[in-house]
Design a protein around this motif. Sequence first.
Motif, mmCIF file in Angstrom:
data_model
loop_
_atom_site.group_PDB
_atom_site.id
_atom_site.type_symbol
_atom_site.label_atom_id
_atom_site.label_comp_id
_atom_site.label_asym_id
_atom_site.label_seq_id
_atom_site.Cartn_x
_atom_site.Cartn_y
_atom_site.Cartn_z
ATOM 1 N N ARG A 29 0.847 -1.184 0.000
ATOM 2 C CA ARG A 29 0.000 0.000 0.000
ATOM 3 C C ARG A 29 0.887 1.240 0.000
ATOM 4 O O ARG A 29 1.934 1.258 0.657
ATOM 5 C CB ARG A 29 -0.939 -0.007 1.203
ATOM 6 C CG ARG A 29 -0.243 0.096 2.550
ATOM 7 C CD ARG A 29 -1.210 -0.150 3.683
ATOM 8 N NE ARG A 29 -0.649 0.234 4.978
ATOM 9 C CZ ARG A 29 -1.121 -0.162 6.155
ATOM 10 N NH1 ARG A 29 -2.173 -0.967 6.202
ATOM 11 N NH2 ARG A 29 -0.565 0.234 7.288
ATOM 12 N N ASP A 33 -0.266 11.241 2.634
ATOM 13 C CA ASP A 33 -0.858 11.433 3.954
ATOM 14 C C ASP A 33 -0.696 12.888 4.356
ATOM 15 O O ASP A 33 0.429 13.379 4.511
ATOM 16 C CB ASP A 33 -0.161 10.503 4.963
ATOM 17 C CG ASP A 33 -0.543 10.802 6.403
ATOM 18 O OD1 ASP A 33 -1.657 11.316 6.623
ATOM 19 O OD2 ASP A 33 0.274 10.525 7.301
ATOM 20 N N THR A 50 3.004 7.692 2.762
ATOM 21 C CA THR A 50 2.808 6.583 3.683
ATOM 22 C C THR A 50 2.821 5.289 2.877
ATOM 23 O O THR A 50 2.241 5.215 1.794
ATOM 24 C CB THR A 50 1.486 6.699 4.474
ATOM 25 O OG1 THR A 50 1.373 5.571 5.364
ATOM 26 C CG2 THR A 50 0.271 6.753 3.563
ATOM 27 N N SER A 51 3.536 4.280 3.369
ATOM 28 C CA SER A 51 3.660 3.046 2.594
ATOM 29 C C SER A 51 3.925 1.859 3.511
ATOM 30 O O SER A 51 4.419 2.013 4.633
ATOM 31 C CB SER A 51 4.803 3.153 1.571
ATOM 32 O OG SER A 51 6.050 3.266 2.221
ATOM 33 N N ARG A 52 3.575 0.679 3.001
ATOM 34 C CA ARG A 52 3.899 -0.574 3.685
ATOM 35 C C ARG A 52 3.930 -1.696 2.651
ATOM 36 O O ARG A 52 3.087 -1.734 1.751
ATOM 37 C CB ARG A 52 2.880 -0.919 4.763
ATOM 38 C CG ARG A 52 3.100 -2.303 5.380
ATOM 39 C CD ARG A 52 1.993 -2.706 6.313
ATOM 40 N NE ARG A 52 2.087 -2.007 7.585
ATOM 41 C CZ ARG A 52 1.210 -2.157 8.576
ATOM 42 N NH1 ARG A 52 0.174 -2.964 8.418
ATOM 43 N NH2 ARG A 52 1.359 -1.495 9.705
ATOM 44 N N ARG A 78 7.915 -0.418 6.217
ATOM 45 C CA ARG A 78 6.913 0.642 6.191
ATOM 46 C C ARG A 78 7.542 1.999 6.471
ATOM 47 O O ARG A 78 8.659 2.096 6.993
ATOM 48 C CB ARG A 78 5.819 0.373 7.220
ATOM 49 C CG ARG A 78 6.326 0.377 8.663
ATOM 50 C CD ARG A 78 5.206 0.168 9.652
ATOM 51 N NE ARG A 78 5.677 0.055 11.025
ATOM 52 C CZ ARG A 78 5.937 1.077 11.819
ATOM 53 N NH1 ARG A 78 5.785 2.307 11.360
ATOM 54 N NH2 ARG A 78 6.378 0.895 13.052
ATOM 55 N N ARG A 80 5.958 6.243 7.478
ATOM 56 C CA ARG A 80 4.791 7.109 7.666
ATOM 57 C C ARG A 80 5.200 8.433 8.306
ATOM 58 O O ARG A 80 6.108 8.484 9.126
ATOM 59 C CB ARG A 80 3.733 6.418 8.535
ATOM 60 C CG ARG A 80 2.428 7.207 8.641
ATOM 61 C CD ARG A 80 1.362 6.460 9.425
ATOM 62 N NE ARG A 80 0.088 7.154 9.346
ATOM 63 C CZ ARG A 80 -0.289 8.106 10.177
ATOM 64 N NH1 ARG A 80 0.508 8.469 11.172
ATOM 65 N NH2 ARG A 80 -1.455 8.706 10.039
ATOM 66 N N SER A 124 -7.371 -1.454 5.361
ATOM 67 C CA SER A 124 -6.419 -1.173 6.439
ATOM 68 C C SER A 124 -6.971 -1.558 7.804
ATOM 69 O O SER A 124 -6.277 -1.411 8.808
ATOM 70 C CB SER A 124 -6.046 0.310 6.455
ATOM 71 O OG SER A 124 -7.155 1.107 6.867
ATOM 72 N N ASP A 130 -3.389 3.618 5.908
ATOM 73 C CA ASP A 130 -2.678 2.951 7.004
ATOM 74 C C ASP A 130 -3.419 2.942 8.340
ATOM 75 O O ASP A 130 -2.824 2.682 9.376
ATOM 76 C CB ASP A 130 -1.298 3.580 7.185
ATOM 77 C CG ASP A 130 -1.353 5.064 7.528
ATOM 78 O OD1 ASP A 130 -2.427 5.542 7.943
ATOM 79 O OD2 ASP A 130 -0.330 5.755 7.373
ATOM 80 N N GLN A 328 -5.968 10.997 3.657
ATOM 81 C CA GLN A 328 -5.067 10.098 2.941
ATOM 82 C C GLN A 328 -5.722 9.630 1.654
ATOM 83 O O GLN A 328 -6.951 9.545 1.559
ATOM 84 C CB GLN A 328 -4.721 8.860 3.782
ATOM 85 C CG GLN A 328 -3.809 9.112 4.951
ATOM 86 C CD GLN A 328 -3.407 7.836 5.654
ATOM 87 O OE1 GLN A 328 -3.929 6.753 5.371
ATOM 88 N NE2 GLN A 328 -2.468 7.929 6.583
ATOM 89 N N HIS A 332 -3.974 0.236 -2.693
ATOM 90 C CA HIS A 332 -3.699 -0.986 -1.935
ATOM 91 C C HIS A 332 -3.825 -2.147 -2.896
ATOM 92 O O HIS A 332 -4.788 -2.234 -3.650
ATOM 93 C CB HIS A 332 -4.740 -1.112 -0.800
ATOM 94 C CG HIS A 332 -4.582 -2.348 0.031
ATOM 95 N ND1 HIS A 332 -4.958 -3.610 -0.411
ATOM 96 C CD2 HIS A 332 -4.110 -2.533 1.288
ATOM 97 C CE1 HIS A 332 -4.717 -4.489 0.531
ATOM 98 N NE2 HIS A 332 -4.210 -3.870 1.576
#
Length: 335
Positions: A29, A33, A50-52, A78, A80, A124, A130, A328, A332
């Motif tokens: 994702r 943000d 923002t990422s993961r 991740r 953020r 999420s 997130d 945000q 995803h």
Amino acid sequence: MKKVLFATTALIATAGMAAAEVKISGYGRFGLDWNEANETNPGVSETNITSRFRLTFDVATETDGGVTVGGRIRAQARSRDGAPGVAGWSAPQFHVAYGGLRVNVGNIWGAIDSAPGLYLNTTSVGTGIDGMGFNSLATGNGFDWDTFTSAGAGRNGVEAIYSAGGFTGHLSYSQSNGGVVPGSAQGLERTAIMLSYSFGDYFVTGAYQDEENGRTIVKNGATLSAGDDLMFFAAGADFGQFGATLSYAQTEEADAVTLAGEAEIGAASTIVAWVNSTDIDTGVTAATQTRLDGTAFGINYEYDLGGGVTFVAGYVNTAAATNENSVQAGLHFSF
């Protein structure tokens, strides 16, 4: 809500070795943000990426008697709010299962964290890409309960989960060895139970946790473990195109209630809206208070692009007196 999860499954077998099933799954994702609260953080931008990225490895084999034995481990990276990225491997979780009973050992899921109705029905399980602080949780967003840790040691406990028909019972226990000074005191200890029953398009949930030596608050002059005497209740229904969940939680610090509703719009769009009202106990000393007293609300929009890809956008207004807004938007994808 339409969710697509693709898992790669490999069957590995060698001479003299029982066949083992290996599954690799996960998601990614990423998005933008905007967090108004960052106005008060010098040198931190209000708008960040923002990422993961998460990979989960599940393995299992079966004995001649039909008992399944397996394990899980997870890799995750991740970032953020402009903070340095964090990456790592989880501690392992092992399980033994037969019929409707499963016993997990190690990095457990936790009875409270597994309660239906605790999280939102979104990609999420919170708002936006997130979770956006998980202000929708009636239990508060301090996570004073056991949960599978994706990039860390986890709680290293044991839990038993039994399911039959619409009933699920979940009992979990964890304990950390020692206090700050080895041998001086016991570490964090939690025991929790969750019972849930679904019937038709409805469900009800009840959960309770006992905790010792956790994060502390001061209430009426006494120092208490914040996750002790945690009670959670939820009820929800799925009306086809629409759904609703009402949840209530009581902790040593506060009482809170969350109402969440979702609606499917057309063939690909889903909207989830929620409102949370939190009432801090008047006996809690302000210096130890970690939750916000008042009303928070949010809205989450998702559009299924196909192929496991979903466009996600979210807005949250917290109960803070100032700098309470965040937004945000991003993508995803699951596999």
